[in-house]
Design an enzyme around this catalytic site. Structure first.
Site, PDB file in Angstrom:
ATOM      1  N   LYS A   1      66.618  57.959  39.471  1.00  0.00           N
ATOM      2  CA  LYS A   1      67.698  56.996  39.239  1.00  0.00           C
ATOM      3  C   LYS A   1      68.702  57.106  40.390  1.00  0.00           C
ATOM      4  O   LYS A   1      69.084  58.211  40.764  1.00  0.00           O
ATOM      5  CB  LYS A   1      68.373  57.347  37.905  1.00  0.00           C
ATOM      6  CG  LYS A   1      69.105  56.227  37.250  1.00  0.00           C
ATOM      7  CD  LYS A   1      69.326  56.571  35.784  1.00  0.00           C
ATOM      8  CE  LYS A   1      69.977  55.437  35.053  1.00  0.00           C
ATOM      9  NZ  LYS A   1      69.892  55.578  33.604  1.00  0.00           N
TER      10      LYS A   1
ATOM     11  N   GLU B   1      69.511  54.730  16.919  1.00  0.00           N
ATOM     12  CA  GLU B   1      70.665  54.474  16.045  1.00  0.00           C
ATOM     13  C   GLU B   1      70.302  54.679  14.582  1.00  0.00           C
ATOM     14  O   GLU B   1      71.136  55.101  13.774  1.00  0.00           O
ATOM     15  CB  GLU B   1      71.191  53.050  16.271  1.00  0.00           C
ATOM     16  CG  GLU B   1      71.923  52.850  17.597  1.00  0.00           C
ATOM     17  CD  GLU B   1      71.018  52.702  18.806  1.00  0.00           C
ATOM     18  OE1 GLU B   1      69.785  52.601  18.624  1.00  0.00           O
ATOM     19  OE2 GLU B   1      71.528  52.692  19.940  1.00  0.00           O
TER      20      GLU B   1
ATOM     21  N   ARG C   1      70.900  47.893  14.594  1.00  0.00           N
ATOM     22  CA  ARG C   1      69.639  48.602  14.387  1.00  0.00           C
ATOM     23  C   ARG C   1      69.663  49.451  13.119  1.00  0.00           C
ATOM     24  O   ARG C   1      68.625  49.718  12.524  1.00  0.00           O
ATOM     25  CB  ARG C   1      69.376  49.543  15.578  1.00  0.00           C
ATOM     26  CG  ARG C   1      68.860  48.872  16.820  1.00  0.00           C
ATOM     27  CD  ARG C   1      67.353  48.771  16.772  1.00  0.00           C
ATOM     28  NE  ARG C   1      66.849  47.885  17.806  1.00  0.00           N
ATOM     29  CZ  ARG C   1      66.442  48.270  18.998  1.00  0.00           C
ATOM     30  NH1 ARG C   1      66.486  49.546  19.328  1.00  0.00           N
ATOM     31  NH2 ARG C   1      65.989  47.398  19.861  1.00  0.00           N
TER      32      ARG C   1
HETATM   33  C1  LIG Z   1      69.296  50.070  20.970  1.00  0.00           C
HETATM   34  C2  LIG Z   1      70.047  50.439  22.206  1.00  0.00           C
HETATM   35  N1  LIG Z   1      70.878  51.499  22.189  1.00  0.00           N
HETATM   36  C3  LIG Z   1      71.571  51.833  23.297  1.00  0.00           C
HETATM   37  C4  LIG Z   1      71.431  51.114  24.444  1.00  0.00           C
HETATM   38  C5  LIG Z   1      72.280  51.448  25.659  1.00  0.00           C
HETATM   39  N2  LIG Z   1      71.459  51.805  26.810  1.00  0.00           N
HETATM   40  C6  LIG Z   1      71.217  50.945  27.800  1.00  0.00           C
HETATM   41  S1  LIG Z   1      70.248  51.562  28.980  1.00  0.00           S
HETATM   42  C7  LIG Z   1      70.188  53.057  28.208  1.00  0.00           C
HETATM   43  C8  LIG Z   1      69.415  54.175  28.828  1.00  0.00           C
HETATM   44  C9  LIG Z   1      68.015  53.750  29.075  1.00  0.00           C
HETATM   45  O1  LIG Z   1      67.297  54.810  29.629  1.00  0.00           O
HETATM   46  P1  LIG Z   1      65.856  54.517  30.216  1.00  0.00           P
HETATM   47  O2  LIG Z   1      65.085  53.683  29.270  1.00  0.00           O
HETATM   48  O3  LIG Z   1      65.256  55.812  30.603  1.00  0.00           O
HETATM   49  O4  LIG Z   1      66.146  53.611  31.468  1.00  0.00           O
HETATM   50  P2  LIG Z   1      66.870  54.025  32.840  1.00  0.00           P
HETATM   51  O5  LIG Z   1      68.257  53.468  32.745  1.00  0.00           O
HETATM   52  O6  LIG Z   1      66.861  55.505  32.955  1.00  0.00           O
HETATM   53  O7  LIG Z   1      66.082  53.351  33.885  1.00  0.00           O
HETATM   54  C10 LIG Z   1      70.902  53.037  27.029  1.00  0.00           C
HETATM   55  C11 LIG Z   1      71.068  54.170  26.111  1.00  0.00           C
HETATM   56  C12 LIG Z   1      70.558  50.010  24.419  1.00  0.00           C
HETATM   57  N3  LIG Z   1      70.385  49.228  25.467  1.00  0.00           N
HETATM   58  N4  LIG Z   1      69.877  49.703  23.300  1.00  0.00           N
END
Ligand SMILES: Cc1ncc(C[n+]2csc(CCOP(=O)(O)OP(=O)(O)O)c2C)c(N)n1
Length: 635
Positions: free
Chosen positions: A281, A367, A395
């Site tokens: 990242k 969640e 959710r």
């Molecule tokens: C249901 C839900 N909860 C929380 C989020 C907030 N959120 C957005 S991106 C993220 C992290 C995602 O991590 P990953 O899938 O590994 O993607 P990366 O950003 O590391 O590429 C979170 C927690 C979300 N989008 N959806």
């Protein structure tokens, strides 16, 4: 002209040489840092998927092949490669969305930004293709963070069941959600990362063990017979294969050639395949890599060289007010514990975690688990505070209703980003909570109007130990304090004219809008009372009587007009036989396009001028309606 500028669509990628691909990757990174610094947006995740996105578009034929981005915040590179290179208004009104958008491009499929759903979509699309006999691959890209969500596992369970239905899952493993990804799955991925991969181990096994005279052959066969034992001994990646998915990896996600060859292998396979790519990242941008908190998961408008924020701050944010107060509460009460769903810092639990590391749990993007495990914690004698963004609580509705409320558990939900959030678009607005949660028996909902109210209502909420409570507040700064001039029941009176005609019920952050509307009405000779109910559910028992002293009630909320606080107030007035009309001002029942919060509020009429105008129009119409003929006599 840069190589990036020459790319009009995925086809233009196919003929590029290895050197040109390297140049293209550098162009894309430079573009992203420049463009996203100007508008704000998801920088770190996109810097991490440059090579992966290029490889995907070289190997697959989008849009015949469907490429699905889980969550969608990492789709900027995909946008650049599919003809969308004007990022000047990214996330702004009329500009590109910060997520995939079907209106923007035929290459986009999922728009909604709630994590962990892409595998379910892929399962459905692959089944549809099979039934309709259509050609084309379905590829879902999912992060290791999103893979912690229960929906992803429900999908895997289904995907793995059909051995002959092709579907490619690309795991974009950068070891982080916002913060490092946690849990058993994260540990398993870490194990995979540190091994050379099953295929290599298999080759090695064949060579070395078989080559060992006499016993070698039998050892190999025995191990191969017990395939899981062999795999786990040499490359412990059994979990996915045990589920029934072919596993390819781990692959260096920044080596375009390696990713392409893994994808081509996956493409040839006639069943579900998981390609495990390791990425970083924030790749290629030193300030992002140095940022331990979240590798620049999202940035505001900033100077790309110094990374200094370029938007002025209007005082402490709602999040920081919560962050301070929950630490104070934690000092006073040892039973108060906290839960985050992979968003420790964004929801303001960072300092609580530093101060009380054993009293906070990051449950992953889960969640539902946050809510149900809170029921367990409460039943076990603690008072959990579940802090999530308002939109993501959707959710966990069933768990809040059935596990927390039905069991009368003392759990406090804290909803950040409630109401119109703006730039993240339709799916990020926290505009449903006060509607869907109206039906939860025993739940109490607080909508504080300023920082002081947030602090005191948070305290009132955690003091309730036999029912769920919820405190919701919006994005951005908490603004100046709004003093009360009186009290009616549990409500704060914020403004009172002599002989008032209109009762404005100001929900939370709409207090200042209501006060401005009241001033406009007063100037037109229409006296007003403005009350902040503080607790919007249940409706304060003193409200119907107060309403009866006015000709019109106007409820103003930063929530859907449908079934929200306005509807609850109308219901309460009806039940008390108070026959005063109720006007509901809120968010219309529609998905709101991305734009700044203030622009969205203006577009949907949640401004003082619009509200005052509609109230005086209502009063006039009401007069005509109630006293027909009077207008004629007067004219
Ligand atoms: C249901 C839900 N909860 C929380 C989020 C907030 N959120 C957005 S991106 C993220 C992290 C995602 O991590 P990953 O899938 O590994 O993607 P990366 O950003 O590391 O590429 C979170 C927690 C979300 N989008 N959806």
């Amino acid at each position: 002209m840069t190589i990036l500028e020459r790319i009009r669509g995925p086809r233009d990628l196919k003929a590029l040489t290895k050197e040109e691909l390297g140049e293209l990757s550098a162009d894309v990174r430079e573009f992203l840092v420049e463009a996203v610094s100007r508008t704000g947006g998801h920088l770190g995740p996109n810097l991490g998927v440059v090579e992966l996105s290029i490889a995907l578009h070289r190997v697959f034929e989008s849009p015949v092949d469907r490429i699905l981005w889980d969550t969608g915040h990492q789709s900027y590179v995909h946008k650049l490669l599919t003809g969308r290179q004007d990022f000047s208004k990214l996330r702004g009104k009329g500009g590109l969305s910060g997520y995939p958008s079907r209106e923007e491009s035929e290459h986009d499929v999922i728009e909604n930004s709630h994590a962990s759903n892409a595998l379910g979509w892929a399962d459905g699309l692959a089944k549809a293709r099979q039934v309709l006999g259509e050609r084309g691959h379905v590829v879902a890209v999912i992060g290791d963070g999103a893979l912690t969500g229960g929906m992803a596992w429900e999908a895997l369970n289904n995907i793995a069941a059909a051995k002959n239905r092709p579907l490619i899952i690309v795991v974009n493993d950068n070891e982080r959600s916002y913060a490092p990804t946690i849990g058993g799955l994260a540990n398993h991925l870490a194990t995979l990362r540190t091994t050379d991969g099953y295929e290599q181990a298999l080759a090695w096994g064949k060579q070395v063990i078989r080559g060992t005279p006499i016993v070698g052959k039998y050892v190999y066969e025995a191990l191969h017979g017990a395939k899981k034992g062999f795999k786990d001994a040499f490359a412990p990646q059994g979990m996915f294969e045990d589920l029934g998915l072919k596993y390819v990896g781990p692959i260096d996600g920044h080596d375009i050639g390696a990713v392409e060859s893994a994808l081509r292998r996956a493409k040839r396979f006639h069943g579900p395949v998981l390609v495990h790519c390791l990425t970083e990242k924030g790749r290629g941008y030193a300030p992002a890599l140095a940022d331990e908190a979240d590798h620049f998961h999202t940035v505001g408008v900033m100077d790309p060289l110094t990374c200094a924020p370029l938007t002025p701050s209007n005082g402490p944010s709602w999040t920081s007010v919560f962050e301070d107060e929950i630490v104070r509460i934690g000092e006073e009460r040892e039973d108060v514990v906290a839960i985050t769903a992979a968003m420790l810092h964004p929801v303001g639990l960072g300092r609580f975690a530093e101060r009380f590391p054993d009293r906070v749990w990051d449950v992953g993007i889960a969640e539902q688990h946050a809510a149900v495990s809170a029921a367990g914690l409460a039943t076990g004698g603690l008072h959990p505070v579940v802090a999530v963004y308002a939109t993501f609580l959707n959710r966990a509705f069933d768990q809040l209703l059935m596990d927390v409320a039905l069991h009368r558990c003392g759990v406090t939900f804290v909803l950040d980003r409630a109401g119109v959030t703006g730039v993240d678009g339709a799916s990020h607005n926290g505009m449903w909570d006060m509607s869907v949660l109206q039906v939860v028996p025993g739940l109490r909902i607080a909508a504080p109007r300023d920082a002081a109210q947030l602090r005191s209502q948070l305290r009132e909420a955690v003091a309730v130990d036999d029912a769920p409570t919820l405190v919701r507040f919006p994005k951005e700064s908490a603004g100046p304090e709004i003093p009360a001039v009186g009290q009616v029941g549990g409500m704060d009176v914020l403004h009172r004219d002599e002989q008032p005609q209109v009762l404005l019920v100001a929900v939370g952050v709409m207090a200042s809008v209501c006060l401005q509307a009241a001033n406009l009405l007063t100037a037109r000779g229409i006296g007003c009372t403005v009350v902040d109910p503080r607790w919007v559910k249940p409706v304060d028992p003193a409200l119907p009587q107060l309403a009866a002293e006015h000709r019109l009630v106007a409820v103003v909320e930063d929530n859907s007009r449908s079934a929200g606080v306005g509807s609850a107030v109308a219901l309460a007035l009806g039940d008390a036989d108070v026959d005063v009309p109720v006007r509901r001002f809120g968010i219309p029942e529609q998905f709101l396009a991305h734009a700044k919060r203030a622009e969205v509020l203006a577009d949907i009429g949640l401004t003082p001028v619009e509200i005052a105008g509609r109230i005086s129009g209502s009063l006039a119409a009401y007069d005509v309606h109630r006293r027909p003929g009077q207008e004629k006599q007067e004219s």
